[in-house]
Design a protein around this motif. Structure first.
Motif, PDB file in Angstrom:
ATOM      1  N   LEU A 236     -77.694  -1.481  20.578  1.00 44.03           N
ATOM      2  CA  LEU A 236     -76.632  -2.393  20.160  1.00 44.03           C
ATOM      3  C   LEU A 236     -75.981  -2.985  21.397  1.00 44.03           C
ATOM      4  CD1 LEU A 236     -74.938  -0.120  17.459  1.00 44.03           C
ATOM      5  CD2 LEU A 236     -76.851  -1.694  17.162  1.00 44.03           C
ATOM      6  N   ARG A 237     -75.416  -4.164  21.239  1.00 41.54           N
ATOM      7  CA  ARG A 237     -74.644  -4.769  22.323  1.00 41.54           C
ATOM      8  C   ARG A 237     -73.247  -5.072  21.804  1.00 41.54           C
ATOM      9  NH1 ARG A 237     -71.495  -8.825  24.412  1.00 41.54           N
ATOM     10  NH2 ARG A 237     -72.871 -10.592  24.023  1.00 41.54           N
ATOM     11  N   PHE A 238     -72.306  -4.215  22.244  1.00 43.01           N
ATOM     12  CA  PHE A 238     -70.933  -4.385  21.817  1.00 43.01           C
ATOM     13  C   PHE A 238     -70.336  -5.625  22.483  1.00 43.01           C
ATOM     14  CE2 PHE A 238     -69.311  -0.172  19.975  1.00 43.01           C
ATOM     15  CZ  PHE A 238     -70.560   0.113  19.429  1.00 43.01           C
ATOM     16  N   PRO A 239     -69.242  -6.163  21.948  1.00 42.01           N
ATOM     17  CA  PRO A 239     -68.557  -7.276  22.624  1.00 42.01           C
ATOM     18  C   PRO A 239     -68.119  -6.875  24.034  1.00 42.01           C
ATOM     19  CG  PRO A 239     -67.739  -7.019  20.397  1.00 42.01           C
ATOM     20  CD  PRO A 239     -68.618  -5.840  20.653  1.00 42.01           C
TER      21      PRO A 239
ATOM     22  N   ARG B 221     -73.359 -14.312  21.399  1.00 42.68           N
ATOM     23  CA  ARG B 221     -72.421 -13.412  20.726  1.00 42.68           C
ATOM     24  C   ARG B 221     -73.048 -12.035  20.558  1.00 42.68           C
ATOM     25  NH1 ARG B 221     -71.845 -16.891  16.246  1.00 42.68           N
ATOM     26  NH2 ARG B 221     -72.262 -15.025  15.004  1.00 42.68           N
ATOM     27  N   ALA B 222     -72.210 -11.027  20.440  1.00 40.42           N
ATOM     28  CA  ALA B 222     -72.683  -9.647  20.400  1.00 40.42           C
ATOM     29  C   ALA B 222     -73.576  -9.386  19.193  1.00 40.42           C
ATOM     30  CB  ALA B 222     -71.493  -8.686  20.397  1.00 40.42           C
ATOM     31  N   ASP B 223     -73.250  -9.964  18.013  1.00 40.73           N
ATOM     32  CA  ASP B 223     -74.055  -9.697  16.816  1.00 40.73           C
ATOM     33  C   ASP B 223     -75.456 -10.303  16.942  1.00 40.73           C
ATOM     34  OD1 ASP B 223     -73.014 -12.225  16.848  1.00 40.73           O
ATOM     35  OD2 ASP B 223     -72.492 -12.305  14.725  1.00 40.73           O
TER      36      ASP B 223
ATOM     37  N   LEU C 245     -81.374  -9.367  18.039  1.00 38.88           N
ATOM     38  CA  LEU C 245     -82.569  -9.643  18.828  1.00 38.88           C
ATOM     39  C   LEU C 245     -83.093  -8.376  19.513  1.00 38.88           C
ATOM     40  CD1 LEU C 245     -81.586 -13.075  20.435  1.00 38.88           C
ATOM     41  CD2 LEU C 245     -83.155 -12.654  18.537  1.00 38.88           C
ATOM     42  N   ARG C 246     -82.202  -7.490  19.924  1.00 36.46           N
ATOM     43  CA  ARG C 246     -82.656  -6.241  20.533  1.00 36.46           C
ATOM     44  C   ARG C 246     -83.378  -5.366  19.515  1.00 36.46           C
ATOM     45  NH1 ARG C 246     -77.990  -4.042  24.747  1.00 36.46           N
ATOM     46  NH2 ARG C 246     -78.135  -5.813  26.202  1.00 36.46           N
ATOM     47  N   ILE C 247     -82.844  -5.281  18.309  1.00 38.56           N
ATOM     48  CA  ILE C 247     -83.514  -4.506  17.257  1.00 38.56           C
ATOM     49  C   ILE C 247     -84.873  -5.116  16.940  1.00 38.56           C
ATOM     50  CG2 ILE C 247     -83.378  -3.820  14.825  1.00 38.56           C
ATOM     51  CD1 ILE C 247     -80.331  -3.644  15.189  1.00 38.56           C
TER      52      ILE C 247
END
Length: 522
Positions: A498-501, A312-314, A319-321
């Motif tokens: 960030l990774r948007f949907p 999921r995007a959230d 994890l990227r942060i």
């Protein structure tokens, strides 16, 4: 004396009559159609190569026409040769064809091509240079008496590792298949992901001796044409005797900038390559290695993994942060500790300062020397764990770190707090998805520690500013390395930190792709 001269003269004449191996390999002599002469040249070329098989036989049950096959044992599939080449040529009658055969024409050769050889990939060969290349790459060459062309039949059949899970880029959720050392398997894995005729695979050979197969893959209509032209230009200018791994290609075509940061991305995963191709990048597949190169490469790409797009995007954003935070910890963690404990003790709470002072009591070295000793020790243990046999490598690195750390604290050589800082730094370094980015941070860490020991937090700030300026000066195949942060592109921020949907990521990266920006409709 006369006897000696006569012997030397006879040897010289024999050498002149016998075709030279080096001459045949370097000069593209045409196939003459004289069966005995052509076979003599081939035998002299591969005279000392016992793995090259030269099999002479007669075509047809009537045994009227001389023929031969040449292949490399171990590279060619002997079952294919037996069933699809030898059986049709030796065991079937060819009365009519052989009756009409003339030594001056190639009609019979083409008749065999169209009527009797059931192998898929067949190519006509006019000279011995191409014949040698075909034999040494696993194909089987067929020579027929009276024909000035030979036939190369695809009979590749060497053993390979197969498609297994990649060891360097594991995921919890996602495909488990990875590239192997087989060139054609790797290109097929990419085509399996992208079933589109616009996915082009342009192939060339690089290396004067190894003649390694290299494929340039991209999606026509999505990729920017100038990037493809630049990739071909850099590959074509390579003049080297051998390519044994994609690392050779990476070093020879990367932008000519002295930097520790990787400007070409590499991966073992077909799904990562497919995702990059869909963004407008170019993949370079090298025979003999499971690592595929991807250009252009951006800084933020080293902190993105395939699993980010399967979760999921959230979760992917969190994890990227976390990875970016670990990047900062691995880069300036020991430096920050050195600066605060040496120059800026007022920043610490009084109880913590008293605790650190008590731990350092009796330690004979300053914090900088402590950190250098611990970092070098850990690098030695890490390298030993990698190079030792797999069964004992991890045990040695873990046990060695625990024993040495505890012994060093008890002996009063280093403080317990320094062991904690170095351990956290090392663990943070393992979080990076890209191994070559982790190596870059390991190198830069020592420079940041020196600046912190010299100037405190001012030195760390100066080092970070210099690093930021250096990163912004880099380019990868004409694309700014820090894109889409510098230059800042608002639309591309949907897939960076960030990774948007997926339903909100409507466009491809703008600087990489200028032809077809739209991914999906609103």
């Amino acid at each position: 004396m006369r006897t000696f001269r006569r012997i030397r003269k006879n040897i010289k004449l024999k050498n002149q009559e016998k075709p030279s191996r080096s001459k045949e390999l370097s000069v593209a002599l045409q196939i003459t159609g004289d069966f005995d002469y052509d076979i003599q040249i081939i035998r002299s070329t591969f005279e000392k190569s016992k793995d090259v098989i030269i099999r002479e036989f007669k075509i047809g049950q009537e045994n009227k026409l001389n023929a031969a096959i040449i292949y490399t044992d171990g590279l060619a599939d002997s079952n294919m040769i037996q069933h699809f080449i030898l059986d049709p040529l030796m065991n079937e009658p060819f009365d009519e064809v052989l009756a009409n055969h003339t030594l001056e024409s190639n009609n019979i050769l083409r008749w065999f091509e169209k009527s009797k050889l059931t192998i898929g990939d067949i190519k006509e060969i006019p000279d011995f240079h191409e014949l040698n290349n075909a034999v040494l790459t696993g194909n089987t060459v067929i020579i027929i008496d009276g024909n000035k062309m030979a036939i190369s039949a695809s009979t590749l059949g060497w053993e390979d590792r197969g498609v297994t899970e990649p060891a360097s880029q594991t995921v919890v959720r996602g495909p488990r298949e990875g590239f192997s050392e087989n060139f054609r398997t790797n290109t097929a894995l990419i085509r399996r992901k992208i079933n589109d005729a616009n996915l082009l695979c342009e192939q060339k050979k690089i290396g004067k001796v190894t003649k390694t197969n290299v494929a340039v893959m991209y999606i026509k209509g999505i990729v920017t044409d100038s990037i493809v032209e630049e990739v071909h230009r850099r590959l074509d200018r390579i003049d080297i005797d051998g390519i044994l791994e994609s690392g050779y290609i990476e070093e020879l075509i990367q932008d000519e900038t002295y930097t520790p940061f990787p400007t070409i991305y590499n991966t073992e995963r077909p799904d990562v390559v497919a995702g990059c191709l869909l963004e407008g990048r170019v993949a370079i597949v090298v025979d003999g290695t499971p690592f595929v190169l991807i250009v252009p490469s951006l800084f933020i790409q080293s902190f993105q993994v395939a699993e980010d797009y399967y979760q999921r995007a959230d979760i992917a954003t969190l994890l990227r942060i976390l990875r970016i935070t670990c990047f900062l910890i691995a880069l300036i963690g020991p430096s920050f500790y050195i600066a605060v404990t040496t120059y800026h003790q007022e920043m610490l709470p009084t109880p913590l300062l008293i605790s650190l002072a008590a731990q350092r009591e009796g330690v004979p070295f300053p914090a900088f020397v402590e950190a250098i000793m611990m970092e070098v020790t850990f690098e030695i243990l890490r390298e030993a764990g990698i190079r030792m046999p797999r069964a004992v490598g991890q045990a040695v690195s873990i046990v060695g770190a625990l024993v040495l750390g505890q012994a060093a604290v008890e002996a009063g050589i280093v403080s317990a707090s320094m062991v904690i800082v170095v351990s956290i730094t090392a663990i943070a370094n393992f979080v990076f998805p890209a191994y070559n980015m982790a190596i870059s941070v390991r190198m830069l860490r020592f420079g940041m520690m020196g600046l912190a020991a010299s100037f405190g937090l001012y030195g760390i700030t100066l080092g970070l500013l210099a690093l930021l300026l250096h990163l912004n000066s880099l380019r990868s195949f004409g694309i700014p390395y820090m894109s889409p942060f510098g230059p800042f592109i608002l639309e591309d921020q949907r897939d960076t930190l960030l990774r948007f949907p997926h339903w909100k990521m409507l466009s491809r990266p703008r600087l990489i792709n200028q032809n077809n920006l739209k991914r999906q409709k609103h």
